[in-house]
Design an enzyme around this catalytic site. Sequence first.
Site, PDB file in Angstrom:
ATOM      1  N   GLU A 109     -11.558  -2.928  -4.639  1.00 31.91           N
ATOM      2  CA  GLU A 109     -11.089  -1.693  -5.265  1.00 31.91           C
ATOM      3  C   GLU A 109      -9.768  -1.306  -4.623  1.00 31.91           C
ATOM      4  OE1 GLU A 109     -14.415  -1.423  -3.915  1.00 31.91           O
ATOM      5  OE2 GLU A 109     -15.157  -2.151  -5.839  1.00 31.91           O
ATOM      6  N   TYR A 121      -2.282  -8.173  -6.301  1.00 35.96           N
ATOM      7  CA  TYR A 121      -3.538  -8.851  -6.639  1.00 35.96           C
ATOM      8  C   TYR A 121      -3.446  -9.565  -7.983  1.00 35.96           C
ATOM      9  CZ  TYR A 121      -5.736  -6.487  -2.664  1.00 35.96           C
ATOM     10  OH  TYR A 121      -6.055  -6.068  -1.401  1.00 35.96           O
TER      11      TYR A 121
HETATM   12  C1  LIG Z   1      -0.389  -5.155  -0.833  1.00 33.74           C
HETATM   13  C2  LIG Z   1       0.105  -5.882   0.427  1.00 33.74           C
HETATM   14  C3  LIG Z   1      -1.104  -6.291   1.267  1.00 33.74           C
HETATM   15  C4  LIG Z   1       0.854  -7.164  -0.016  1.00 33.74           C
HETATM   16  O1  LIG Z   1       1.199  -7.925   1.143  1.00 33.74           O
HETATM   17  P1  LIG Z   1       2.566  -8.766   1.247  1.00 33.74           P
HETATM   18  O2  LIG Z   1       2.512  -9.593   2.479  1.00 33.74           O
HETATM   19  O3  LIG Z   1       3.724  -7.856   1.110  1.00 33.74           O
HETATM   20  O4  LIG Z   1       2.464  -9.671  -0.064  1.00 33.74           O
HETATM   21  P2  LIG Z   1       3.132 -11.108  -0.342  1.00 33.74           P
HETATM   22  O5  LIG Z   1       4.446 -11.211   0.348  1.00 33.74           O
HETATM   23  O6  LIG Z   1       2.131 -12.161  -0.027  1.00 33.74           O
HETATM   24  O7  LIG Z   1       3.355 -10.994  -1.940  1.00 33.74           O
HETATM   25  C5  LIG Z   1       3.014 -12.014  -2.848  1.00 33.74           C
HETATM   26  C6  LIG Z   1       3.426 -11.615  -4.238  1.00 33.74           C
HETATM   27  O8  LIG Z   1       2.693 -10.453  -4.676  1.00 33.74           O
HETATM   28  C7  LIG Z   1       3.558  -9.638  -5.520  1.00 33.74           C
HETATM   29  N1  LIG Z   1       3.867  -8.372  -4.842  1.00 33.74           N
HETATM   30  C8  LIG Z   1       3.651  -8.055  -3.545  1.00 33.74           C
HETATM   31  N2  LIG Z   1       4.066  -6.798  -3.290  1.00 33.74           N
HETATM   32  C9  LIG Z   1       4.565  -6.324  -4.456  1.00 33.74           C
HETATM   33  C10 LIG Z   1       5.159  -5.088  -4.835  1.00 33.74           C
HETATM   34  N3  LIG Z   1       5.339  -4.085  -3.954  1.00 33.74           N
HETATM   35  N4  LIG Z   1       5.561  -4.930  -6.113  1.00 33.74           N
HETATM   36  C11 LIG Z   1       5.417  -5.926  -7.023  1.00 33.74           C
HETATM   37  N5  LIG Z   1       4.857  -7.136  -6.712  1.00 33.74           N
HETATM   38  C12 LIG Z   1       4.434  -7.329  -5.452  1.00 33.74           C
HETATM   39  C13 LIG Z   1       4.848 -10.438  -5.680  1.00 33.74           C
HETATM   40  O9  LIG Z   1       4.680 -11.283  -6.806  1.00 33.74           O
HETATM   41  C14 LIG Z   1       4.881 -11.246  -4.389  1.00 33.74           C
HETATM   42  O10 LIG Z   1       5.676 -12.419  -4.480  1.00 33.74           O
HETATM   43  P3  LIG Z   1       7.298 -12.293  -4.252  1.00 33.74           P
HETATM   44  O11 LIG Z   1       7.519 -11.498  -3.002  1.00 33.74           O
HETATM   45  O12 LIG Z   1       7.717 -13.727  -4.117  1.00 33.74           O
HETATM   46  O13 LIG Z   1       7.822 -11.602  -5.473  1.00 33.74           O
HETATM   47  C15 LIG Z   1       1.091  -5.019   1.251  1.00 33.74           C
HETATM   48  O14 LIG Z   1       2.090  -4.541   0.383  1.00 33.74           O
HETATM   49  C16 LIG Z   1       0.440  -3.819   1.931  1.00 33.74           C
HETATM   50  O15 LIG Z   1      -0.022  -3.919   3.070  1.00 33.74           O
HETATM   51  N6  LIG Z   1       0.425  -2.659   1.239  1.00 33.74           N
HETATM   52  C17 LIG Z   1      -0.135  -1.436   1.842  1.00 33.74           C
HETATM   53  C18 LIG Z   1      -1.651  -1.528   1.982  1.00 33.74           C
HETATM   54  C19 LIG Z   1      -2.339  -1.809   0.671  1.00 33.74           C
HETATM   55  O16 LIG Z   1      -1.952  -1.307  -0.371  1.00 33.74           O
HETATM   56  N7  LIG Z   1      -3.391  -2.676   0.712  1.00 33.74           N
HETATM   57  C20 LIG Z   1      -4.109  -3.097  -0.485  1.00 33.74           C
HETATM   58  C21 LIG Z   1      -5.148  -2.156  -0.894  1.00 33.74           C
HETATM   59  S1  LIG Z   1      -6.513  -2.146   0.256  1.00 33.74           S
END
Ligand SMILES: CC(C)(COP(=O)(O)OP(=O)(O)OC[C@H]1O[C@@H](n2cnc3c(N)ncnc32)[C@H](O)[C@@H]1OP(=O)(O)O)[C@@H](O)C(=O)NCCC(=O)NCCS
Length: 157
Positions: A109, A121
Amino acid sequence: MMPMLRLATRDDAQLIAQLSRDRIEQGLGWSWTTLRVLRSIRDRETNVVVALEAGEALGFGIMKYHDDEAHLLLLAVRAERERQGVGTALVDWLERSALIAGVGRVSLETRATNASARAFYQHLGYREIQSLPGYYQGREACVRMARDLWVGRAVPG
Ligand SMILES: CC(C)(COP(=O)(O)OP(=O)(O)OC[C@H]1O[C@@H](n2cnc3c(N)ncnc32)[C@H](O)[C@@H]1OP(=O)(O)O)[C@@H](O)C(=O)NCCC(=O)NCCS
């Protein structure tokens, strides 16, 4: 450089709880306290994984394994290390563990307002299956997402 991934130990609990408070639960109150994270680290049906680089934690993920489904409870990457593949590496590690345990489906979620997480995701193959109003403390909606791990993926060798 890709981070190193390993299971969390009790020494990681405080940092994970802080990241949860600052990166996931902002505005909702702090439910993932150090004690709760410690309980997950000790729980045999839960994996807590941390990503590290040069000894510094970049992010973490927590997944609980049930008989036929795994639940991704929490995932966060340090703000200054976003969009560098750390989140993908964490989810991949947890999904592989699920597959090895014979679990073929992951659900999670996320806050409906969290557009970044929803995009992240979706990028990893998760589909939005349900919207639940008031899921977080009766105040905020969540989107439930799920992925069938057997679809479009080789079994780890
Ligand atoms: C969500 C989260 C875990 C993603 O981690 P991350 O290490 O930045 O993700 P990745 O670098 O592996 O991203 C892989 C792909 O996902 C997509 N993506 C990731 N963040 C994105 C964003 N802010 N907007 C759009 N697409 C996104 C992109 O397609 C990305 O590939 P690209 O960078 O080559 O375009 C991170 O942004 C985070 O910690 N957010 C705050 C906490 C949170 O929301 N956790 C999830 C809910 S519990």
